[in-house]
Design a protein around this motif. Structure first.
Motif, PDB file in Angstrom:
ATOM      1  N   ALA A   1       0.972  -1.911   0.125  1.00 52.62           N
ATOM      2  CA  ALA A   1       0.290   0.403   0.098  1.00 52.62           C
ATOM      3  C   ALA A   1       1.306   1.402   0.074  1.00 52.62           C
ATOM      4  O   ALA A   1       0.500   2.540  -0.734  1.00 52.62           O
ATOM      5  CB  ALA A   1      -0.693   0.035   1.179  1.00 52.62           C
ATOM      6  N   ASP A   2       2.110   1.159   0.862  1.00 53.98           N
ATOM      7  CA  ASP A   2       2.986   2.103   1.353  1.00 53.98           C
ATOM      8  C   ASP A   2       4.090   1.554   1.489  1.00 53.98           C
ATOM      9  O   ASP A   2       4.474   2.330   2.772  1.00 53.98           O
ATOM     10  CB  ASP A   2       2.043   3.626   1.660  1.00 53.98           C
ATOM     11  N   LEU A   3       5.387   1.389   0.700  1.00 52.39           N
ATOM     12  CA  LEU A   3       6.091   0.945   0.851  1.00 52.39           C
ATOM     13  C   LEU A   3       6.840   2.341   1.395  1.00 52.39           C
ATOM     14  O   LEU A   3       7.469   3.049   0.319  1.00 52.39           O
ATOM     15  CB  LEU A   3       6.692   0.118   0.065  1.00 52.39           C
ATOM     16  N   ALA A   4       8.147   2.575   2.498  1.00 45.77           N
ATOM     17  CA  ALA A   4       8.766   3.850   2.962  1.00 45.77           C
ATOM     18  C   ALA A   4      10.585   3.181   2.716  1.00 45.77           C
ATOM     19  O   ALA A   4      11.449   3.808   2.815  1.00 45.77           O
ATOM     20  CB  ALA A   4       8.238   4.292   3.814  1.00 45.77           C
ATOM     21  N   LEU A   5      10.256   1.666   3.551  1.00 45.54           N
ATOM     22  CA  LEU A   5      11.672   1.765   3.819  1.00 45.54           C
ATOM     23  C   LEU A   5      11.717   0.039   3.742  1.00 45.54           C
ATOM     24  O   LEU A   5      11.448  -0.804   3.449  1.00 45.54           O
ATOM     25  CB  LEU A   5      12.032   1.829   5.513  1.00 45.54           C
ATOM     26  N   ALA A   6      13.346   0.194   2.842  1.00 43.60           N
ATOM     27  CA  ALA A   6      13.266  -1.299   2.664  1.00 43.60           C
ATOM     28  C   ALA A   6      15.229  -1.571   3.216  1.00 43.60           C
ATOM     29  O   ALA A   6      15.351  -0.861   3.147  1.00 43.60           O
ATOM     30  CB  ALA A   6      13.873  -1.513   1.022  1.00 43.60           C
ATOM     31  N   VAL A   7      14.409  -2.609   4.370  1.00 41.15           N
ATOM     32  CA  VAL A   7      15.909  -3.084   4.889  1.00 41.15           C
ATOM     33  C   VAL A   7      16.369  -4.553   3.780  1.00 41.15           C
ATOM     34  O   VAL A   7      16.112  -5.478   3.660  1.00 41.15           O
ATOM     35  CB  VAL A   7      15.980  -3.796   6.373  1.00 41.15           C
ATOM     36  N   VAL A   8      17.581  -4.055   3.702  1.00 36.95           N
ATOM     37  CA  VAL A   8      18.188  -5.595   2.947  1.00 36.95           C
ATOM     38  C   VAL A   8      18.961  -5.917   3.243  1.00 36.95           C
ATOM     39  O   VAL A   8      20.403  -4.993   3.970  1.00 36.95           O
ATOM     40  CB  VAL A   8      18.813  -5.304   1.375  1.00 36.95           C
ATOM     41  N   ASP A   9      18.977  -7.441   4.223  1.00 32.45           N
ATOM     42  CA  ASP A   9      21.020  -7.370   5.337  1.00 32.45           C
ATOM     43  C   ASP A   9      21.563  -8.587   4.653  1.00 32.45           C
ATOM     44  O   ASP A   9      20.776  -8.876   3.387  1.00 32.45           O
ATOM     45  CB  ASP A   9      19.650  -8.993   6.031  1.00 32.45           C
ATOM     46  N   GLU A  10      22.432  -8.732   4.886  1.00 31.72           N
ATOM     47  CA  GLU A  10      23.759  -9.235   4.085  1.00 31.72           C
ATOM     48  C   GLU A  10      23.647  -9.147   2.464  1.00 31.72           C
ATOM     49  O   GLU A  10      23.480  -9.450   1.804  1.00 31.72           O
ATOM     50  CB  GLU A  10      23.608 -11.025   4.304  1.00 31.72           C
ATOM     51  N   GLN A  11      23.958  -7.717   1.794  1.00 34.24           N
ATOM     52  CA  GLN A  11      23.258  -6.963   0.864  1.00 34.24           C
ATOM     53  C   GLN A  11      24.462  -7.735   0.008  1.00 34.24           C
ATOM     54  O   GLN A  11      23.720  -8.051  -1.538  1.00 34.24           O
ATOM     55  CB  GLN A  11      23.280  -5.466   1.178  1.00 34.24           C
ATOM     56  N   HIS A  12      26.090  -8.198   0.430  1.00 32.66           N
ATOM     57  CA  HIS A  12      26.277  -8.501  -0.920  1.00 32.66           C
ATOM     58  C   HIS A  12      26.104 -10.124  -1.218  1.00 32.66           C
ATOM     59  O   HIS A  12      26.941 -10.977  -1.816  1.00 32.66           O
ATOM     60  CB  HIS A  12      28.605  -8.515  -0.234  1.00 32.66           C
ATOM     61  N   ARG A  13      25.230 -10.541  -0.641  1.00 30.41           N
ATOM     62  CA  ARG A  13      24.557 -11.754  -1.055  1.00 30.41           C
ATOM     63  C   ARG A  13      23.081 -11.955  -2.454  1.00 30.41           C
ATOM     64  O   ARG A  13      22.572 -12.987  -2.438  1.00 30.41           O
ATOM     65  CB  ARG A  13      23.923 -12.694  -0.433  1.00 30.41           C
ATOM     66  N   PHE A  14      23.339 -10.535  -1.850  1.00 24.00           N
ATOM     67  CA  PHE A  14      21.876 -10.143  -3.008  1.00 24.00           C
ATOM     68  C   PHE A  14      23.017  -9.510  -4.151  1.00 24.00           C
ATOM     69  O   PHE A  14      23.565  -8.713  -4.526  1.00 24.00           O
ATOM     70  CB  PHE A  14      21.280  -9.022  -2.914  1.00 24.00           C
ATOM     71  N   GLY A  15      21.540  -9.426  -5.707  1.00 19.68           N
ATOM     72  CA  GLY A  15      22.836  -8.819  -6.521  1.00 19.68           C
ATOM     73  C   GLY A  15      22.167  -7.753  -6.440  1.00 19.68           C
ATOM     74  O   GLY A  15      21.483  -7.256  -6.526  1.00 19.68           O
ATOM     75  N   VAL A  16      22.580  -6.463  -7.578  1.00 20.04           N
ATOM     76  CA  VAL A  16      22.235  -4.992  -7.374  1.00 20.04           C
ATOM     77  C   VAL A  16      20.535  -5.130  -8.388  1.00 20.04           C
ATOM     78  O   VAL A  16      19.787  -4.552  -7.340  1.00 20.04           O
ATOM     79  CB  VAL A  16      23.081  -4.260  -8.336  1.00 20.04           C
ATOM     80  N   HIS A  17      19.725  -5.770  -8.579  1.00 20.32           N
ATOM     81  CA  HIS A  17      18.715  -5.412  -9.709  1.00 20.32           C
ATOM     82  C   HIS A  17      17.902  -6.378  -8.525  1.00 20.32           C
ATOM     83  O   HIS A  17      16.886  -5.774  -8.212  1.00 20.32           O
ATOM     84  CB  HIS A  17      18.976  -7.114 -10.550  1.00 20.32           C
ATOM     85  N   GLN A  18      18.540  -7.322  -7.367  1.00 21.49           N
ATOM     86  CA  GLN A  18      17.370  -8.010  -6.571  1.00 21.49           C
ATOM     87  C   GLN A  18      16.666  -6.749  -5.392  1.00 21.49           C
ATOM     88  O   GLN A  18      15.224  -6.252  -4.889  1.00 21.49           O
ATOM     89  CB  GLN A  18      18.162  -8.897  -5.524  1.00 21.49           C
ATOM     90  N   ARG A  19      18.203  -5.224  -5.220  1.00 24.43           N
ATOM     91  CA  ARG A  19      18.027  -4.815  -3.995  1.00 24.43           C
ATOM     92  C   ARG A  19      17.299  -3.675  -5.219  1.00 24.43           C
ATOM     93  O   ARG A  19      16.260  -3.403  -3.853  1.00 24.43           O
ATOM     94  CB  ARG A  19      19.409  -3.968  -4.154  1.00 24.43           C
ATOM     95  N   MET A  20      17.191  -3.200  -6.653  1.00 20.58           N
ATOM     96  CA  MET A  20      16.575  -2.374  -7.312  1.00 20.58           C
ATOM     97  C   MET A  20      14.877  -2.521  -6.879  1.00 20.58           C
ATOM     98  O   MET A  20      13.871  -1.529  -7.024  1.00 20.58           O
ATOM     99  CB  MET A  20      17.119  -1.986  -8.391  1.00 20.58           C
ATOM    100  N   ALA A  21      15.404  -3.557  -7.129  1.00 18.75           N
ATOM    101  CA  ALA A  21      13.396  -4.564  -7.573  1.00 18.75           C
ATOM    102  C   ALA A  21      12.640  -4.618  -6.173  1.00 18.75           C
ATOM    103  O   ALA A  21      11.521  -3.701  -5.971  1.00 18.75           O
ATOM    104  CB  ALA A  21      13.230  -5.992  -7.997  1.00 18.75           C
TER     105      ALA A  21
END
Length: 693
Positions: free
Chosen positions: A386-406
């Motif tokens: 409905a209204d996502l204001a904050l995305a927290v990504v843990d252990e970000q080096h295990r994700f590709g950039v596109h997943q963070r962007m998504a």
């Protein structure tokens, strides 16, 4: 849109002399598919071929260049014997020895009665001067091409020096003179040559000292690479910043309720981090902040407090973890606190039942669920907020950039908080993220005991097993980490399956096995049995490195500790010492230990400070290996050595910021030259940002 002047550098390597399709594949494996890739493949050693004695003056063990007349060929009777070519000058005889030599080839190369210049390592065998497989054999008129200091390049199987040297020389020849992209005053202060001259100089070292990363030619090229990298980061950041964000401010009531329910106070650095994040979120521009904290420093709690700001403001927040195990742990940590604040929290993973998944998706899209924790299931198309204001990504080096962007794209100008338990040294932070805002958690939560770390030779593994037996008799739980899953013929390392079998014979029914090839249901069942005490020993590979939380585990045994990087050893050790009981970490190593391995194990004994360990790891291993650049989204540096070029990195960052302040669209003369630099180092995505912006 690439400048015309760079076209010759973006041809395939097969366009270079001597590189056909077969060698082309090998060169691509070595350096890359394009001519420009060979420019960045710098020599690592030199061979001085200027030593040109007569035959009698040639000394054993030296590289010498001799001018001789070819006398006779002695063709062997059996292929097992060497092929010999006798040559001479006025002072004595020289024997050239070839194993598996082909007669037709060697007679053409060394025609009897003709003069040849030969260069290679001299041996004295039974009083005769000898050279086995000389590196160079050329006619007299080409003598000057051999009498030089020769660059030596890294190779891959199937390649030899000659074609690589020839191809790189041709690549340097092709490199155009380009408009200067460096700041004129800085260039003069450093006394650096132009890009083209520095490139030619780096590939023509005259002595050992020319190979040093601080040699002016190499330093100039390293700075070019660092500037391209920093400018690309700065352009993307500038573009993201200019997209308007939205301010998120809470009234503090939910955070107050959570803090009141905790049996302890926040540490000083947790309080600071929460304030920094709240301040960023209250601004109109997007937050992009990194939360760095050692294993067990309380990052999840800081993340929850940030997420509650969104709930207080009537918006939503999501936390994405790289594995289901980790997502479930975050959820288990957060759930009672969210309940204390009266906030609705959901868990979303790929293994949820249809009914539960439908309820969660409904709650996220109508806004009745404020907080969600999940795996990359969160970025699937059917997930709407409905209204996502904050995305927290843990252990970000295990994700590709596109997943963070998504995840960020699931709302409008979503604030981003990235968490990592891998402390990143400052220089690497700069290289990877430019001047990303960073919050650091430096203390351990109250009540945590220091971990007693010891190093023990592998020969004493029997005593270690006895000690483990005594520990589990008192109810303790033990991790036992091995480097490989199954026996490998090449490397004789302890493997989990074999260790599991041996320990199971000794402690029947008490040992579990965990590695990446098991199905996730099996893994979770084993973890659960270990967590609730049905199993006392968990034999595992490094899958337990991130986020396994069993507070009753007090012993960590790591076999072949000398094979692990410092950051990895530190992560593994952080799996124990999470409760209030005294914990031990035993590092078992195989003799003899190399210098680097010795230094690593010594640092592990001395300190538990993850930031110090990360700096030491960078010093010992270099940046390339540190986070496994390929998967971490870190720039892959070819010319810059972050351990040696830390000051240049700082200067490149400052320069990039100035450029963005003065000429954000790179339209000035220098700006256009900088565009060529970005293309040359394949930072095209940053140039595209300019066009899109």
């Amino acid at each position: 849109m690439r400048p015309q002047s760079l076209t010759p550098l973006f041809a395939q390597v097969t366009a270079l002399p001597g590189i056909g399709p077969r060698l082309g594949k090998l060169v691509e494996k070595l350096a890359g598919p394009l001519v420009v890739d060979l420019l960045w493949h710098l020599p690592f050693a030199v061979i001085d071929r200027r030593n040109a004695p007569d035959v009698a003056g040639a000394k054993a063990g030296e590289v010498a260049t001799l001018t001789v007349v070819v006398d006779e060929h002695l063709v062997p009777h059996s292929p097992r014997q060497p092929y010999r070519v006798w040559c001479s000058d006025e002072t004595g005889r020289l024997c050239l020895t070839y194993f598996n030599g082909r007669e037709d080839y060697l007679r053409k190369l060394l025609p009897p009665g003709e003069t040849r210049v030969v260069s290679g390592k001299v041996e004295i065998y039974q009083g005769e001067v000898q050279m086995t497989h000389p590196d160079h054999v050329v006619p007299l008129e080409q003598r000057e091409t051999v009498l030089r200091v020769e660059p030596v390049y890294g190779l891959t199987a199937g390649l030899t020096q000659r074609p690589v040297q020839k191809a790189i020389a041709a690549a340097v020849e092709r490199a155009p003179e380009l408009p200067e992209w460096q700041d004129a005053a800085y260039l003069a202060r450093q006394r650096w040559q132009s890009w083209h001259s520095a490139l030619a100089r780096a590939h023509a070292p005259a002595e050992e000292s020319d190979l040093s990363p601080i040699h002016p030619a190499r330093a100039r090229l390293a700075f070019d690479e660092l500037l391209a990298s920093q400018l690309a980061i700065a352009l993307v950041r500038h573009h993201n910043r200019t997209l308007a964000g939205h301010a998120t401010e809470g009234d503090g009531r939910l955070r107050k309720a959570v803090l009141a329910s905790l049996p302890f106070d926040l540490t000083a650095s947790q309080k600071t981090a929460v304030e920094e994040i709240a301040t960023d979120m209250s601004k109109a521009e997007r937050m992009i902040r990194l939360l760095q904290g050692d294993v067990g420093s309380g990052k999840t709690l800081v993340a929850l407090l940030a997420m509650l700001i969104c709930a207080e403001a009537g918006a939503q927040a999501a936390l994405m973890a790289p594995t289901e195990l980790l997502a479930r742990q975050h959820h288990a940590t957060i759930a009672p606190l969210a309940a204390a604040a009266g906030v609705r929290l959901a868990l979303l993973t790929g293994r949820d039942g249809q009914k539960q998944k439908k309820e969660t998706l409904q709650g996220l899209s109508d806004g009745t669920i404020h907080l969600v924790v999940g795996t990359h299931a969160l970025v699937q198309e059917d997930v709407e907020f409905a209204d996502l204001a904050l995305a927290v990504v843990d252990e970000q080096h295990r994700f590709g950039v596109h997943q963070r962007m998504a995840l960020s794209s699931k709302g409008y100008a979503v604030d981003l908080l990235v968490m990592t338990a891998t402390p990143i040294p400052r220089t690497l932070m700069l290289a990877a993220y430019g001047d990303l805002d960073v919050s650091k958690l430096t203390e351990k939560p109250a009540g945590r005991q220091p971990i007693d770390t010891r190093t023990i030779p592998l020969e004493r593994i029997g005593e270690v097993a006895q000690g483990v037996g005594r520990q589990i008799a008192t109810g303790a739980r033990v991790y036992w980490v091995c480097p490989l899953i199954e026996e490998s013929e090449e490397i004789d390392l302890a493997n989990v399956e074999e260790r599991f079998r041996l320990l199971s014979e000794r402690f029947p029914g008490k040992v579990g096995l965990l590695h990446g090839r098991l199905k996730s249901a099996e893994r979770e069942a084993t973890m659960a049995a270990f967590a609730d005490g049905r199993l006392s020993i968990l034999v595992a590979t490094t899958v337990i490195e991130v986020g396994v939380d069993v507070s009753a585990a007090t012993v960590m045994v790591i076999e072949h500790a000398e094979r692990f990087g410092l950051a990895q050893l530190h992560q593994l050790r952080g799996r124990v010492g999470r409760g209030s009981a005294k914990s031990t970490c035993l590092l078992l190593y195989a003799q003899p230990l190399g210098e680097t391995a010795k230094a690593r194990l010594a640092i592990m004994r001395e300190t538990e400070d993850g930031f110090r360990i990360a700096e030491e790891d960078l010093r010992l291993r270099g940046a390339g290996e540190l986070l496994g650049t390929r998967q971490s989204g870190l720039p892959d540096m070819r010319l810059a050595d972050l351990a040696a070029h830390g000051e240049l990195l700082q200067a490149a960052r400052d320069d990039a910021r100035l450029v963005i302040d003065r000429d954000p669209d790179l339209q000035s003369e220098r700006g256009k030259a900088l565009r060529a630099l970005l293309y040359m180092f394949r930072r095209d995505d940053a140039v595209r940002t300019l066009r899109a912006g």
